[in-house]
Motif scaffolding. Structure first.
Motif, PDB file in Angstrom:
ATOM      1  N   GLU A 104     -32.540 -19.314 -21.930  1.00 39.69           N
ATOM      2  CA  GLU A 104     -32.556 -18.870 -23.263  1.00 39.69           C
ATOM      3  C   GLU A 104     -33.551 -19.986 -24.009  1.00 39.69           C
ATOM      4  N   LEU A 105     -33.144 -21.040 -24.344  1.00 35.79           N
ATOM      5  CA  LEU A 105     -33.481 -22.100 -24.978  1.00 35.79           C
ATOM      6  C   LEU A 105     -34.929 -22.921 -24.589  1.00 35.79           C
ATOM      7  N   ARG A 106     -35.097 -22.464 -23.059  1.00 34.08           N
ATOM      8  CA  ARG A 106     -36.083 -23.492 -22.310  1.00 34.08           C
ATOM      9  C   ARG A 106     -35.759 -24.860 -22.305  1.00 34.08           C
ATOM     10  N   ASN A 107     -34.453 -25.332 -21.998  1.00 34.66           N
ATOM     11  CA  ASN A 107     -33.815 -26.388 -22.005  1.00 34.66           C
ATOM     12  C   ASN A 107     -33.384 -26.907 -20.706  1.00 34.66           C
ATOM     13  N   GLY A 108     -33.864 -26.335 -19.760  1.00 38.21           N
ATOM     14  CA  GLY A 108     -33.476 -26.797 -18.126  1.00 38.21           C
ATOM     15  C   GLY A 108     -34.211 -28.437 -17.740  1.00 38.21           C
ATOM     16  N   VAL A 109     -33.588 -29.106 -17.116  1.00 37.55           N
ATOM     17  CA  VAL A 109     -34.046 -30.296 -16.582  1.00 37.55           C
ATOM     18  C   VAL A 109     -33.782 -30.257 -15.229  1.00 37.55           C
ATOM     19  N   LEU A 110     -34.924 -30.775 -14.124  1.00 36.20           N
ATOM     20  CA  LEU A 110     -35.034 -30.605 -12.898  1.00 36.20           C
ATOM     21  C   LEU A 110     -35.113 -32.011 -12.356  1.00 36.20           C
ATOM     22  N   PHE A 111     -34.206 -32.688 -11.607  1.00 38.16           N
ATOM     23  CA  PHE A 111     -34.264 -33.748 -11.077  1.00 38.16           C
ATOM     24  C   PHE A 111     -34.968 -33.526  -9.336  1.00 38.16           C
ATOM     25  N   TYR A 112     -35.971 -33.792  -9.157  1.00 36.97           N
ATOM     26  CA  TYR A 112     -36.594 -33.643  -8.005  1.00 36.97           C
ATOM     27  C   TYR A 112     -36.704 -34.863  -7.114  1.00 36.97           C
ATOM     28  N   VAL A 113     -36.399 -34.593  -5.837  1.00 42.45           N
ATOM     29  CA  VAL A 113     -36.358 -35.901  -4.974  1.00 42.45           C
ATOM     30  C   VAL A 113     -37.145 -35.423  -3.567  1.00 42.45           C
ATOM     31  N   ALA A 114     -38.231 -35.848  -3.122  1.00 44.59           N
ATOM     32  CA  ALA A 114     -38.751 -35.938  -1.727  1.00 44.59           C
ATOM     33  C   ALA A 114     -38.306 -37.033  -0.981  1.00 44.59           C
ATOM     34  N   VAL A 115     -37.392 -37.065  -0.203  1.00 49.25           N
ATOM     35  CA  VAL A 115     -36.672 -38.022   0.583  1.00 49.25           C
ATOM     36  C   VAL A 115     -37.663 -39.021   1.161  1.00 49.25           C
ATOM     37  N   GLU A 116     -38.364 -38.387   2.269  1.00 53.91           N
ATOM     38  CA  GLU A 116     -39.111 -38.941   3.266  1.00 53.91           C
ATOM     39  C   GLU A 116     -40.475 -39.490   2.550  1.00 53.91           C
ATOM     40  N   SER A 117     -40.892 -38.948   1.627  1.00 54.22           N
ATOM     41  CA  SER A 117     -41.851 -39.301   0.949  1.00 54.22           C
ATOM     42  C   SER A 117     -41.812 -40.197  -0.138  1.00 54.22           C
ATOM     43  N   LYS A 118     -40.525 -40.494  -0.386  1.00 51.69           N
ATOM     44  CA  LYS A 118     -40.187 -41.642  -1.235  1.00 51.69           C
ATOM     45  C   LYS A 118     -40.657 -41.290  -2.663  1.00 51.69           C
ATOM     46  N   LYS A 119     -40.506 -39.949  -3.113  1.00 54.71           N
ATOM     47  CA  LYS A 119     -41.085 -39.582  -4.631  1.00 54.71           C
ATOM     48  C   LYS A 119     -40.026 -38.917  -4.983  1.00 54.71           C
ATOM     49  N   PHE A 120     -39.936 -39.140  -6.529  1.00 52.90           N
ATOM     50  CA  PHE A 120     -39.104 -38.305  -7.407  1.00 52.90           C
ATOM     51  C   PHE A 120     -39.810 -38.265  -8.778  1.00 52.90           C
ATOM     52  N   ALA A 121     -39.087 -37.031  -9.388  1.00 52.10           N
ATOM     53  CA  ALA A 121     -39.598 -36.881 -10.862  1.00 52.10           C
ATOM     54  C   ALA A 121     -38.539 -36.016 -11.504  1.00 52.10           C
ATOM     55  N   ILE A 122     -38.358 -36.422 -12.717  1.00 49.45           N
ATOM     56  CA  ILE A 122     -37.578 -35.547 -13.764  1.00 49.45           C
ATOM     57  C   ILE A 122     -38.539 -34.781 -14.469  1.00 49.45           C
ATOM     58  N   LEU A 123     -38.171 -33.484 -14.464  1.00 52.34           N
ATOM     59  CA  LEU A 123     -39.222 -32.530 -15.337  1.00 52.34           C
ATOM     60  C   LEU A 123     -38.267 -31.765 -16.232  1.00 52.34           C
ATOM     61  N   GLY A 124     -38.460 -31.637 -17.608  1.00 49.29           N
ATOM     62  CA  GLY A 124     -37.885 -30.827 -18.534  1.00 49.29           C
ATOM     63  C   GLY A 124     -38.773 -29.751 -18.877  1.00 49.29           C
ATOM     64  N   ASP A 125     -38.218 -28.575 -19.299  1.00 49.13           N
ATOM     65  CA  ASP A 125     -38.660 -27.340 -19.772  1.00 49.13           C
ATOM     66  C   ASP A 125     -39.376 -27.570 -21.196  1.00 49.13           C
ATOM     67  N   GLU A 126     -40.218 -26.474 -21.439  1.00 51.65           N
ATOM     68  CA  GLU A 126     -41.044 -26.611 -22.797  1.00 51.65           C
ATOM     69  C   GLU A 126     -40.185 -26.680 -24.001  1.00 51.65           C
TER      70      GLU A 126
END
Length: 145
Positions: A60-82
């Motif tokens: 409803e408030l566009r306030n989601g946060v995603l913790f994304y992890v690609a294990v083998e690629s050794k990459k991650f990101a934290i992404l928040g909504d608008e």
């Protein structure tokens, strides 16, 4: 056995889910964790794809946060909504990224995620406080791809 299955134990996954639940008790924000083996995309770009696959933009408030992890690629990101980015600065997640990175370098993946989720919950509380009529809009389970 895939890298995902080696990344976290069942107990560690439960610790992360508990951290999400605790964080969401202080904020109307919604937090998800997605883990996959690898990506050929920049982590933030892949995180955005996953964000939409998980339909996180439907809060409803566009306030989601995603913790994304690609294990083998050794990459991650934290992404928040608008809804979050309308209220915060460009480098809002930098401290949490550094926190995760410091633990990931020591292969303490679960602890890095738990601590970063806790910090994100504390930060979201300022902009999106918890209200008694808040509902848990997104699953707290860890998604895997």
């Amino acid at each position: 056995m895939s890298k995902i299955e080696d990344f976290l134990t069942t107990a560690q996954e439960q610790d992360i889910i508990k951290a999400i639940e605790v964080a969401e008790n202080n904020t109307s924000g919604e937090i998800r964790v997605h883990i996959e083996n690898k990506t050929d995309l920049p982590p933030k770009e892949r995180a955005l794809e996953v964000f939409h696959l998980l339909e996180m933009e439907k809060t409803e408030l566009r306030n989601g946060v995603l913790f994304y992890v690609a294990v083998e690629s050794k990459k991650f990101a934290i992404l928040g909504d608008e809804g979050i980015h309308a209220k915060v600065t460009e480098n809002f997640w930098d401290a949490e990224k550094e926190l995760m990175l410091s633990y990931f370098k020591k292969e303490e993946f679960a602890l890095g995620l738990v601590l970063a989720i806790t910090e994100v919950g504390n930060k979201l509380k300022e902009f999106f406080p918890y209200h008694s009529n808040d509902s848990d809009e997104l699953s707290n389970e860890i998604s895997k791809g």
